[in-house]
Design an enzyme around this catalytic site. Structure first.
Site, PDB file in Angstrom:
ATOM      1  CD  GLN A  15      -0.009  -2.429   4.148  1.00  0.00           C
ATOM      2  OE1 GLN A  15       1.030  -1.737   3.285  1.00  0.00           O
ATOM      3  NE2 GLN A  15      -1.091  -1.798   4.416  1.00  0.00           N
ATOM      4  CE1 TYR A  73      -3.519  -6.147   9.317  1.00  0.00           C
ATOM      5  CE2 TYR A  73      -5.635  -5.059   9.082  1.00  0.00           C
ATOM      6  CZ  TYR A  73      -4.613  -5.275   8.543  1.00  0.00           C
ATOM      7  OH  TYR A  73      -4.291  -4.867   7.190  1.00  0.00           O
ATOM      8  CG  ASN A 104      -9.500  -1.131   1.808  1.00  0.00           C
ATOM      9  OD1 ASN A 104      -8.946  -2.305   1.571  1.00  0.00           O
ATOM     10  ND2 ASN A 104      -9.362  -0.188   2.611  1.00  0.00           N
ATOM     11  CD  GLU A 105     -10.313  -2.348   6.113  1.00  0.00           C
ATOM     12  OE1 GLU A 105     -10.137  -1.029   6.603  1.00  0.00           O
ATOM     13  OE2 GLU A 105      -9.758  -3.268   6.531  1.00  0.00           O
ATOM     14  CD  GLU A 157      -2.828   1.142   2.333  1.00  0.00           C
ATOM     15  OE1 GLU A 157      -2.865   0.302   3.295  1.00  0.00           O
ATOM     16  OE2 GLU A 157      -3.633   2.005   2.658  1.00  0.00           O
ATOM     17  CG  ASN A 211      -7.786   2.408   5.379  1.00  0.00           C
ATOM     18  OD1 ASN A 211      -8.443   1.523   5.151  1.00  0.00           O
ATOM     19  ND2 ASN A 211      -7.240   2.755   6.645  1.00  0.00           N
ATOM     20  CD  GLU A 227      -6.136  -4.683   4.369  1.00  0.00           C
ATOM     21  OE1 GLU A 227      -6.086  -4.291   5.637  1.00  0.00           O
ATOM     22  OE2 GLU A 227      -6.553  -3.961   3.564  1.00  0.00           O
TER      23      GLU A 227
HETATM   24  O1  AHR Z   1      -3.174  -2.480   6.253  1.00  0.00           O
HETATM   25  C1  AHR Z   1      -3.460  -1.398   7.046  1.00  0.00           C
HETATM   26  C2  AHR Z   1      -4.728  -0.906   6.924  1.00  0.00           C
HETATM   27  O2  AHR Z   1      -5.617  -1.634   7.298  1.00  0.00           O
HETATM   28  C3  AHR Z   1      -5.500  -0.794   5.731  1.00  0.00           C
HETATM   29  O3  AHR Z   1      -5.203   0.470   4.582  1.00  0.00           O
HETATM   30  C4  AHR Z   1      -6.861  -0.911   5.831  1.00  0.00           C
HETATM   31  O4  AHR Z   1      -7.382  -1.580   4.504  1.00  0.00           O
HETATM   32  C5  AHR Z   1      -6.998  -1.546   6.960  1.00  0.00           C
HETATM   33  O5  AHR Z   1      -7.963  -1.319   7.900  1.00  0.00           O
END
Ligand code: AHR
Length: 508
Positions: free
Chosen positions: A350, A244, A172-173, A27, A72, A292
């Site tokens: 990432q 995450y 995305n999201e 990203e 994002n 992700e």
């Molecule tokens: O990977 C970091 C961020 O986490 C990404 O930009 C977003 O898609 C997610 O919230």
């Protein structure tokens, strides 16, 4: 010693393993692009500014597909800013990460970098500040051979042949309030459907992924997936999942529960996809793109996500991974493999510096973080298809998970080489596990050709520039044949890969 057993049968196949599950993510965020994969003037950089040390580590990591340009960032990105003469590209404010984007690296550089890294590109379209018009133009630029405005623009930029990017993310999201141009499920579902229709009319060979929830704790989780798919079921091939992991209590048993929660998340999303299919009496199956996933909690404060003054490529989200994080990543990889019938794509988020398996110093060296190792070993050895593994193991109960299996395992078989690979996580903090492997239907002369273990007595041990190999896999002698049957002793809190080969088939 506590006993456990893994049984597989060559005829009981869960699914082919899609190599796209070993994807990663680049990203425009912090030092992932600038100072990560791209750093003109770096001692290892080539004429295009691609860091040679990062390229070499990316190849060693074995990642297969890379998602770009966000995240994002994607939801405010004007792709046109990143193509054409570099010196004429505008600098813009990036509202996702409160940074200044120089646009010196853009789509064509990314495609060139993917070729150099020998990975497949995955692109996303901005459905935050823009919409289907920009998306169709971006696709025309990338994939249309010529004879139209945007295809000719690409050719005028020196890219005669189309990039032929197959896998595209529809935003995305889009459910997240933090997203630039966030949407309701109704708004997004309609937009995803119409955008997908237009993209497919340009290139019918595309694979399209709609946004699922940003994570499993979102208030709209479940209804979001259902409503979005109810709109775009016919047009989408995939729905995305993001997660995450966090070590919230600093108790390893509790931390391990995030792996079981990942498994539940996958099974819940599969159920919702199939509920939408059932409502339509459709045999179509939407696949899952876990595009992700990673550990991310130490560099997760607002200070780690924003630096004042709109800086260019500031150090953001620079999570330093330790031994226990590597065990979590190893367990998550086992979970992804054990859901290979529906998870056909996944991206570790990432690649470099930003929550990355690879760390660099700008102007200095690059090294492997702890989480690099389970990923690289899984990407190297998990080939072919995933077998249904019956795992007999003791369990423990934690606050989050009752009956948590201490042994987690997945088994792959590669029909091309005849090799079996067993991936095993011992989640016991105190007990070694004495594991009997019972692979059925594989011939009588199985041999152990590789046995590597990731273990460190200090769960907080890290790799750093000064000590890059503190946590690294080592060969283990604790795997051997006993009376024709493979037997392994797995240390407490260890992740192990065992490769077996049928010597009879090899010698024939
Ligand atoms: O990977 C970091 C961020 O986490 C990404 O930009 C977003 O898609 C997610 O919230």
């Amino acid at each position: 010693m506590t006993k456990a057993k893994i049984t597989v049968d060559r005829d009981f196949v869960l699914s082919d393993l899609d190599r796209r599950v070993f994807g990663a993510f680049v990203e425009h965020l912090g030092r992932c692009v600038y100072g990560g994969i791209y750093e003109p003037g770096h001692p290892t950089a080539d004429a295009r500014g691609f860091r040679g040390d990062v390229l070499a580590l990316t190849k060693e990591l074995g990642t297969t597909i890379i998602r770009y340009p966000g995240g994002n960032f994607m939801s405010g990105y004007d792709w046109e800013d990143g193509v054409g003469a570099v010196d004429e590209r505008p600098k813009k404010l990036d509202l996702a990460w409160f940074s200044t984007e120089t646009n010196r690296f853009g789509t064509n550089e990314f495609i060139d970098w993917c070729k150099a890294a020998e990975v497949e590109p995955m692109l996303g379209v901005n459905l935050g500040t823009r919409g289907m018009d920009e998306a169709r133009q971006y696709l025309e630029y990338c994939n249309h051979p010529g004879g139209s405005h945007f295809a000719e623009l690409r050719r005028s930029h020196g890219y005669e042949a189309p990039h032929d990017v197959k896998f595209w993310c529809l935003g995305n999201e889009m459910d997240g309030p933090w997203q630039i141009g966030a949407k309701t499920a109704q708004e997004y579902g309609r937009l995803a459907k119409e955008t997908a229709k237009a993209l497919r009319w340009i290139d019918p060979t595309l694979i399209l992924s709609a946004c699922g929830s940003s994570h499993r704790q979102m208030p709209t989780y479940g209804t979001w997936e259902y409503e979005v798919l109810d709109h775009c079921f016919d047009e989408a091939d995939f729905i995305s999942l993001h997660t995450y992991f966090a070590n919230k209590t600093d108790e390893i048993d509790e931390y391990f529960g995030v792996i079981d929660q990942m498994d539940s998340f996958i099974k819940e999303v599969v159920a919702i996809c199939d509920a939408v299919a059932a409502k339509r009496r459709s045999p179509k199956r939407i696949m899952l793109s876990f595009d992700e996933w990673n550990v991310w909690y130490k560099a997760h404060t607002i200070e780690h996500m924003r630096k004042p003054g709109w800086p260019e490529a500031p150090a953001l989200l620079e999570e330093i991974y330790n031994m226990e994080d590597a065990l979590i990543v190893g367990g998550a990889l086992i979970t992804l493999m054990n859901n290979a019938d529906r998870v056909k794509c996944a991206c570790l988020a990432q690649l470099v510096n930003v929550i990355g398996p690879i760390m660099t110093e700008t102007g200095g060296p690059a090294w492997r973080q702890t989480i690099f190792h389970p990923f690289a070993l899984a990407a190297r050895y998990a080939q072919g298809r995933v077998l249904q593994a019956k795992v007999e193991t003791p369990t423990i109960s934690t606050k989050a998970v009752s009956d948590m299996p201490l042994l987690l395992a997945s088994v792959t078989e590669d029909p091309a080489s005849g090799r079996l690979a067993i991936f095993a996580l011992n989640r016991s903090a105190t007990e070694s596990l004495d594991v009997t492997l019972d692979p059925r239907g594989f011939g009588s002369r199985l041999e152990v050709v590789e046995a590597l273990e990731l273990h460190h007595p200090n769960l907080k041990a890290i790799n750093s520039k000064a000590a890059p190999d503190t946590v690294t896999p080592t060969a283990t002698a604790d795997v051997r044949m006993s009376d024709g049957q493979p037997q392994a002793i797995l240390k407490p809190l260890s992740w192990t890969v065992i490769v077996l080969e049928d010597a009879e088939a090899r010698d024939r």
